[in-house]
Design a protein around this motif. Structure first.
Motif, PDB file in Angstrom:
ATOM      1  N   PHE A   1       0.814  -1.230   0.000  1.00  0.00           N
ATOM      2  CA  PHE A   1       0.000   0.000   0.000  1.00  0.00           C
ATOM      3  C   PHE A   1       0.842   1.272   0.000  1.00  0.00           C
ATOM      4  O   PHE A   1       0.391   2.327  -0.445  1.00  0.00           O
ATOM      5  CB  PHE A   1      -1.034   0.002   1.132  1.00  0.00           C
ATOM      6  CG  PHE A   1      -0.518   0.189   2.534  1.00  0.00           C
ATOM      7  CD1 PHE A   1       0.023   1.396   2.961  1.00  0.00           C
ATOM      8  CD2 PHE A   1      -0.623  -0.839   3.468  1.00  0.00           C
ATOM      9  CE1 PHE A   1       0.459   1.576   4.267  1.00  0.00           C
ATOM     10  CE2 PHE A   1      -0.188  -0.671   4.781  1.00  0.00           C
ATOM     11  CZ  PHE A   1       0.354   0.545   5.175  1.00  0.00           C
ATOM     12  N   SER A   2       2.089   1.193   0.485  1.00  0.00           N
ATOM     13  CA  SER A   2       2.922   2.399   0.562  1.00  0.00           C
ATOM     14  C   SER A   2       3.911   2.532  -0.582  1.00  0.00           C
ATOM     15  O   SER A   2       4.327   3.644  -0.934  1.00  0.00           O
ATOM     16  CB  SER A   2       3.694   2.408   1.887  1.00  0.00           C
ATOM     17  OG  SER A   2       4.706   1.412   1.883  1.00  0.00           O
ATOM     18  N   GLY A   3       4.327   1.401  -1.149  1.00  0.00           N
ATOM     19  CA  GLY A   3       5.314   1.428  -2.217  1.00  0.00           C
ATOM     20  C   GLY A   3       6.734   1.491  -1.714  1.00  0.00           C
ATOM     21  O   GLY A   3       7.688   1.523  -2.496  1.00  0.00           O
ATOM     22  N   LYS A   4       6.912   1.483  -0.384  1.00  0.00           N
ATOM     23  CA  LYS A   4       8.245   1.550   0.212  1.00  0.00           C
ATOM     24  C   LYS A   4       8.433   0.390   1.189  1.00  0.00           C
ATOM     25  O   LYS A   4       7.504   0.030   1.908  1.00  0.00           O
ATOM     26  CB  LYS A   4       8.440   2.869   0.958  1.00  0.00           C
ATOM     27  CG  LYS A   4       8.308   4.108   0.082  1.00  0.00           C
ATOM     28  CD  LYS A   4       8.450   5.359   0.912  1.00  0.00           C
ATOM     29  CE  LYS A   4       8.271   6.611   0.059  1.00  0.00           C
ATOM     30  NZ  LYS A   4       8.357   7.849   0.885  1.00  0.00           N
TER      31      LYS A   4
ATOM     32  N   VAL B   1      -9.421   5.906   3.618  1.00  0.00           N
ATOM     33  CA  VAL B   1      -9.147   4.466   3.517  1.00  0.00           C
ATOM     34  C   VAL B   1      -8.923   3.818   4.885  1.00  0.00           C
ATOM     35  O   VAL B   1      -8.615   2.634   4.967  1.00  0.00           O
ATOM     36  CB  VAL B   1      -7.929   4.180   2.609  1.00  0.00           C
ATOM     37  CG1 VAL B   1      -8.130   4.792   1.227  1.00  0.00           C
ATOM     38  CG2 VAL B   1      -6.634   4.673   3.234  1.00  0.00           C
ATOM     39  N   PHE B   2      -9.105   4.580   5.957  1.00  0.00           N
ATOM     40  CA  PHE B   2      -8.862   4.032   7.294  1.00  0.00           C
ATOM     41  C   PHE B   2      -9.722   2.794   7.576  1.00  0.00           C
ATOM     42  O   PHE B   2      -9.251   1.817   8.150  1.00  0.00           O
ATOM     43  CB  PHE B   2      -9.131   5.090   8.370  1.00  0.00           C
ATOM     44  CG  PHE B   2      -8.058   6.155   8.487  1.00  0.00           C
ATOM     45  CD1 PHE B   2      -6.969   6.187   7.625  1.00  0.00           C
ATOM     46  CD2 PHE B   2      -8.154   7.145   9.461  1.00  0.00           C
ATOM     47  CE1 PHE B   2      -5.993   7.172   7.730  1.00  0.00           C
ATOM     48  CE2 PHE B   2      -7.177   8.126   9.590  1.00  0.00           C
ATOM     49  CZ  PHE B   2      -6.102   8.141   8.722  1.00  0.00           C
TER      50      PHE B   2
ATOM     51  N   THR C   1      -5.727   4.580  16.543  1.00  0.00           N
ATOM     52  CA  THR C   1      -5.497   3.984  15.226  1.00  0.00           C
ATOM     53  C   THR C   1      -5.525   5.043  14.141  1.00  0.00           C
ATOM     54  O   THR C   1      -4.785   4.964  13.161  1.00  0.00           O
ATOM     55  CB  THR C   1      -6.557   2.906  14.934  1.00  0.00           C
ATOM     56  OG1 THR C   1      -6.581   1.964  15.999  1.00  0.00           O
ATOM     57  CG2 THR C   1      -6.241   2.183  13.642  1.00  0.00           C
ATOM     58  N   ALA C   2      -6.381   6.039  14.312  1.00  0.00           N
ATOM     59  CA  ALA C   2      -6.493   7.112  13.317  1.00  0.00           C
ATOM     60  C   ALA C   2      -5.149   7.788  13.086  1.00  0.00           C
ATOM     61  O   ALA C   2      -4.722   7.989  11.938  1.00  0.00           O
ATOM     62  CB  ALA C   2      -7.535   8.135  13.784  1.00  0.00           C
TER      63      ALA C   2
ATOM     64  N   PHE D   1       1.383   6.535   8.636  1.00  0.00           N
ATOM     65  CA  PHE D   1       1.797   5.675   7.528  1.00  0.00           C
ATOM     66  C   PHE D   1       1.379   6.279   6.187  1.00  0.00           C
ATOM     67  O   PHE D   1       1.325   5.585   5.170  1.00  0.00           O
ATOM     68  CB  PHE D   1       1.204   4.272   7.696  1.00  0.00           C
ATOM     69  CG  PHE D   1       2.020   3.367   8.566  1.00  0.00           C
ATOM     70  CD1 PHE D   1       3.050   2.600   8.039  1.00  0.00           C
ATOM     71  CD2 PHE D   1       1.784   3.304   9.932  1.00  0.00           C
ATOM     72  CE1 PHE D   1       3.816   1.774   8.844  1.00  0.00           C
ATOM     73  CE2 PHE D   1       2.546   2.477  10.753  1.00  0.00           C
ATOM     74  CZ  PHE D   1       3.564   1.706  10.208  1.00  0.00           C
ATOM     75  N   ASN D   2       1.085   7.586   6.202  1.00  0.00           N
ATOM     76  CA  ASN D   2       0.753   8.353   4.992  1.00  0.00           C
ATOM     77  C   ASN D   2      -0.512   7.852   4.286  1.00  0.00           C
ATOM     78  O   ASN D   2      -0.625   7.948   3.063  1.00  0.00           O
ATOM     79  CB  ASN D   2       1.927   8.350   4.003  1.00  0.00           C
ATOM     80  CG  ASN D   2       3.139   9.082   4.548  1.00  0.00           C
ATOM     81  OD1 ASN D   2       3.025  10.173   5.102  1.00  0.00           O
ATOM     82  ND2 ASN D   2       4.303   8.466   4.417  1.00  0.00           N
ATOM     83  N   LEU D   3      -1.447   7.354   5.058  1.00  0.00           N
ATOM     84  CA  LEU D   3      -2.714   6.909   4.483  1.00  0.00           C
ATOM     85  C   LEU D   3      -3.747   8.022   4.561  1.00  0.00           C
ATOM     86  O   LEU D   3      -3.840   8.736   5.564  1.00  0.00           O
ATOM     87  CB  LEU D   3      -3.230   5.678   5.237  1.00  0.00           C
ATOM     88  CG  LEU D   3      -2.431   4.392   5.013  1.00  0.00           C
ATOM     89  CD1 LEU D   3      -2.757   3.371   6.084  1.00  0.00           C
ATOM     90  CD2 LEU D   3      -2.724   3.825   3.626  1.00  0.00           C
TER      91      LEU D   3
END
Length: 367
Positions: free
Chosen positions: A151-154, A316-317, A303-304, A310-312
């Motif tokens: 999901f992050s690409g890293k 999409v949470f 959690t929020a 995590f740059n979300l």
């Protein structure tokens, strides 16, 4: 017979998956506080088999899950279209899960493969909506490390993997909540696993069950963007009759044990990602809410901030919640299908009675 609202406190069935008895969350008898650092794959195995795996079983199970974290070509092609629609990501996920049940060799799909596909599908939704290319798994990594990468690409650091692993473990299951009970109702009809999961996601999509983490961060963003005093903001919201999301729980009257663990993770991530201002806001609101209402933060509150770190995007949470909870949903689906009993409760009718439908001929004869 007294009927509590929302079946609160009503025991509707038995389960070996998890328990919240005495306000202590356990997975197959193990307190979740003792499992918080256990590998996610180990906890999934426990939920599905009611026992911990051996070292060799854990190695094979992890390898099996990772090897199946790939989506059918047909699914990816269709997702590339529907994920860009201007709908809430939970609506996209609902359709995607139903789609997963119609593509590739579904007859061979067992829980490990379904969980693996679910994680990859959720990560793909996030990437597609951000106009980013879909990533592919690394076979030598674990499930959590791969999921973050997808999901992050890293590639995440070992600390990030450890913290997110704890998040996934704490969200893996929670007894007969609304979405889990919905999945079990569908499973009791002997329907397929994808139908059960689609139903669970439909239940989670409702704001009274899922979505609280999204609303928590919306509140934090609003306070920061408008430069309001956080305490005054909360006071104004309460005065207007609005609920402060992320506080209180039907079961945990003295505090959600998961929130206490997540608070430490949120603080650590906030410091390392430059989001300390958000954590400070949360602490101010937490203290005021306890002093004013006696309510404690629940699992969604911290959690929020963790997801934001995590740059979300906050939209999409709830899909991330679904990614973690799929393990528990599948455990309950397995258990309910094995039980082989249709869930069909009764209701108490409170409408009008003694009404009669008369035809024109009967009405004329009365006259």
């Amino acid at each position: 017979m007294a009927l509590p609202k929302g079946l609160a406190g009503v025991v509707v069935d038995q389960t070996k998956v998890s328990s919240t008895q005495n306000a202590v969350l356990t997975y197959s008898g193990y307190p979740v506080r003792e499992l918080k650092n256990a590998p996610f794959e180990e906890v999934v195995f426990l939920l599905w088999h009611s026992r911990l795996p051996t070292t060799n079983e854990l190695h094979d199970f992890r390898k099996q899950l990772v090897s199946q974290m790939a989506l059918p070509y047909e699914t990816v092609q269709l997702m590339a279209r529907i994920a860009r629609e201007p709908q809430h990501p939970m609506s996209i996920l609902r359709t995607t899960v139903s789609l997963l049940g119609t593509t590739n060799d579904v007859e061979r799909d067992e829980p490990p493969r379904i969980l693996a596909k679910m994680l990859t599908a959720i990560a793909a939704i996030i990437r597609i909506r951000a106009d980013l290319p879909i990533k592919h798994v690394h076979r030598e990594w674990g499930v959590v490390e791969n999921f973050i990468y997808l999901f992050s690409g890293k590639r995440p650091t070992s600390d990030q993997v450890a913290m997110f692993n704890t998040v996934m473990v704490l969200h893996a299951d929670h007894e007969f909540n609304a979405s889990t009970f919905t999945a079990r109702v569908v499973a009791s009809t002997q329907s397929d696993d994808y139908s059960c999961l689609t139903a669970a996601i439909c239940a989670l999509k409702g704001p009274l069950h899922g979505g609280a983490n999204e609303q928590v961060f919306r509140m934090l963003e609003t306070i920061r963007q408008t430069k309001q005093d956080p305490i005054q903001y909360v006071k104004d919201q309460i005065a207007r009759g609005h609920k402060i999301m992320g506080f209180g729980h039907r079961i945990y009257k003295n505090g959600d044990p998961r929130a206490a663990i997540l608070r430490k993770i949120a603080h650590r991530l906030a410091v390392t990602t430059g989001n300390e201002a958000y954590f400070t806001l949360q602490e101010q609101i937490r203290q005021y809410m306890f002093d004013k209402t006696g309510l404690h933060p629940n699992v969604d509150y911290y959690t929020a901030l963790i997801y934001h770190c995590f740059n979300l995007d906050r939209q999409v949470f709830t899909t991330m919640f679904a990614a973690c909870r799929t393990a528990g949903w599948l455990a309950h689906i397995i258990e309910q299908q094995a039980e082989g009993c249709l869930i069909r409760p009764s209701s108490k009718y409170i409408g009008k009675t003694d009404r009669h439908y008369l035809t024109d001929k009967e009405e004329n004869s009365v006259d």
